[in-house]
Write a protein that holds these residues in place. Structure first.
Motif, mmCIF file in Angstrom:
data_model
loop_
_atom_site.group_PDB
_atom_site.id
_atom_site.type_symbol
_atom_site.label_atom_id
_atom_site.label_comp_id
_atom_site.label_asym_id
_atom_site.label_seq_id
_atom_site.Cartn_x
_atom_site.Cartn_y
_atom_site.Cartn_z
ATOM 1 N N VAL A 381 0.866 -1.180 0.000
ATOM 2 C CA VAL A 381 0.000 0.000 0.000
ATOM 3 C C VAL A 381 0.901 1.228 0.000
ATOM 4 C CG1 VAL A 381 -1.744 1.323 1.240
ATOM 5 C CG2 VAL A 381 -1.838 -1.185 1.245
ATOM 6 N N ARG A 382 0.706 2.097 -0.972
ATOM 7 C CA ARG A 382 1.485 3.337 -1.015
ATOM 8 C C ARG A 382 0.771 4.393 -0.172
ATOM 9 N NH1 ARG A 382 4.844 5.070 -6.076
ATOM 10 N NH2 ARG A 382 6.028 3.393 -5.065
ATOM 11 N N VAL A 383 1.436 4.813 0.885
ATOM 12 C CA VAL A 383 0.899 5.836 1.777
ATOM 13 C C VAL A 383 1.485 7.172 1.343
ATOM 14 C CG1 VAL A 383 0.672 6.617 4.163
ATOM 15 C CG2 VAL A 383 0.724 4.161 3.648
ATOM 16 N N ARG A 384 0.641 8.007 0.761
ATOM 17 C CA ARG A 384 1.093 9.305 0.266
ATOM 18 C C ARG A 384 0.800 10.370 1.312
ATOM 19 N NH1 ARG A 384 2.338 9.159 -5.146
ATOM 20 N NH2 ARG A 384 1.521 7.384 -6.326
ATOM 21 N N THR A 385 1.804 11.190 1.575
ATOM 22 C CA THR A 385 1.623 12.300 2.511
ATOM 23 C C THR A 385 1.779 13.614 1.760
ATOM 24 O OG1 THR A 385 3.932 12.638 3.163
ATOM 25 C CG2 THR A 385 2.746 10.811 4.229
#
Length: 423
Positions: A381-385
């Motif tokens: 899962v790519r967690v984008r901030t």
């Protein structure tokens, strides 16, 4: 002349007005160039220009000593703007080689696709279903007037090159997708093209088939002038000497493959290379001008500072970040120094990042961020901030109860954050 360098195999400058496409590029003999870009960026337009399937509004392309097209801008009639269909012109409008067209400024040259010595390998194999594999591969030499014996020899050679001699007597309907694509490549190469164009040759193949075809392509493309359009950065790294990134009908990046993909200058290239790209201003930890001054941080527009791999500080006019080759091209190199105050990019691989869960004050290499979204990417899962992204296992995302708008703290080793000057 002694010491002279051979001219580039291909020179192209072209504009396609109706597609808002403008490009200028040069490809050296034996060079394989990968073209990357989002859907609709202009990649297929570039291949079409080279293959003769798209006609530019204006421009010039030369392959070796032969002019593929030379179309000066047309003179507007009675002050009206002139537009031209980018598709291959209808017979009544076609401009033959060496002939001038009404309303044209100067000589207009157009070499039809079959006379260019350019072969386009599409995503689908498109083999002739009524011919055997051997006959498909022999088609190119036979269409150029080769004798039956010469065409047979060429077919044998290229079937051997793609490891498909055992398939010679089969029909296309009896082939797997990977086998059909190998035969299509052999057919393309048997015509001995001076320029080979590949339009996402592995897009229609199963994932487990691609590595073998990629290795085979690496071997047959060696020392061959070729352009390969792909969405897969691994294709570029394995197959290409050089990378061109196209976006919005313009070339945004152009250089040696690793230099472009490891030191991206725009968000799209960084996304392709799966790197975080942050831009800011180089900051020296000691007063500029001192011999021991080093750049070890980058200041962002919002005032946050990110530590980076330390680099000696130096004046702007003393920093070398490219070398000029004898043919005039510039080869990017990692600079040995960075000038304080310079605009720089920072590349951070997501694998270097982790989420800190303790409540202690931020330490060097830690930065506070706000989650913007969570995007499934295969098994991760790519967690984008609002600043960086990190790839995590779904179980970790669940355990940390990560949700959009949540505040988190990211940690990375500053040695993994590479800063470099931006153009």
């Amino acid at each position: 002349m002694p010491g002279a360098h051979p001219p580039p195999a291909l020179e192209l400058t072209a504009t396609v007005a109706e597609r808002d496409f403008t490009a200028s590029l040069s490809i050296a003999p034996g060079e394989t160039v990968a073209v990357l870009g989002p859907n609709g960026a202009g990649k297929s337009t570039l291949l079409g220009l080279l293959a003769g399937l798209v006609r530019p509004t204006s421009g010039r392309a030369v392959l070796g000593a032969d002019v593929l097209f030379d179309l000066p801008p047309a003179a507007p009639a009675d002050g009206a703007e002139h537009t031209q269909d980018a598709r291959l012109p209808a017979a009544g409008n076609r401009v033959s080689r060496g002939h001038s067209a009404p309303g044209a400024v100067g000589r207009r040259t157009w070499t039809p696709p079959h006379e260019r010595g350019v072969t386009l390998l599409a995503q689908e194999a498109l083999l002739f279903p009524h011919l055997t594999v051997r006959q498909n591969v022999e088609f190119g030499p036979r269409s150029r007037g080769a004798s039956r014996a010469a065409a047979r020899a060429a077919g044998e050679r290229w079937l051997a090159e793609v490891d498909a001699l055992s398939l010679a007597e089969r029909r296309p309907a009896q082939l797997s997708g990977g086998q059909a694509q190998r035969i299509a490549l052999a057919r393309a190469l048997a015509s001995e093209p001076r320029l080979l164009l590949l339009d996402e040759p592995m897009a229609a193949l199963d994932v487990h088939v691609r590595p073998a075809l990629r290795r085979m392509l690496r071997d047959v493309l060696a020392d061959r002038t070729a352009v390969i359009v792909t969405h897969d950065v691994l294709d570029a790294l394995v197959l290409a000497d050089r990378v061109i990134v196209i976006a919005d009908g313009r070339i945004r990046a152009d250089g040696p493959t690793r230099a472009v993909l490891e030191r991206p200058t725009d968000p799209f290239t960084a996304e392709l290379a799966s790197l975080n790209l942050v831009t800011g201003t180089a900051v020296a930890s000691r007063a500029a001008g001192r011999e021991d001054a080093v750049v070890d941080a980058v200041e962002l527009s919002d005032g946050r500072r990110l530590p980076v791999a330390a680099r000696a500080a130096g004046p702007a006019d003393a920093v070398t970040d490219a070398v000029e080759l004898p043919d005039g091209r510039r080869l990017p190199v990692a600079p040995t120094a960075l000038p304080p105050g310079a605009r720089v990019g920072v590349a951070i691989p997501p694998a270097a990042l982790r989420i800190v869960t303790d409540a202690k004050p931020a330490a060097p290499g830690q930065v506070d961020a706000i989650i913007r979204d969570l995007e499934p990417r295969g098994d991760l899962v790519r967690v984008r901030t609002d600043l960086l992204f990190v790839d995590l296992a779904p179980a970790v995302v669940a355990d940390l109860d990560l949700l959009p708008d949540a505040r988190i703290r990211l940690h990375y080793d500053p040695a993994a954050a590479v800063a470099y000057p931006l153009p």
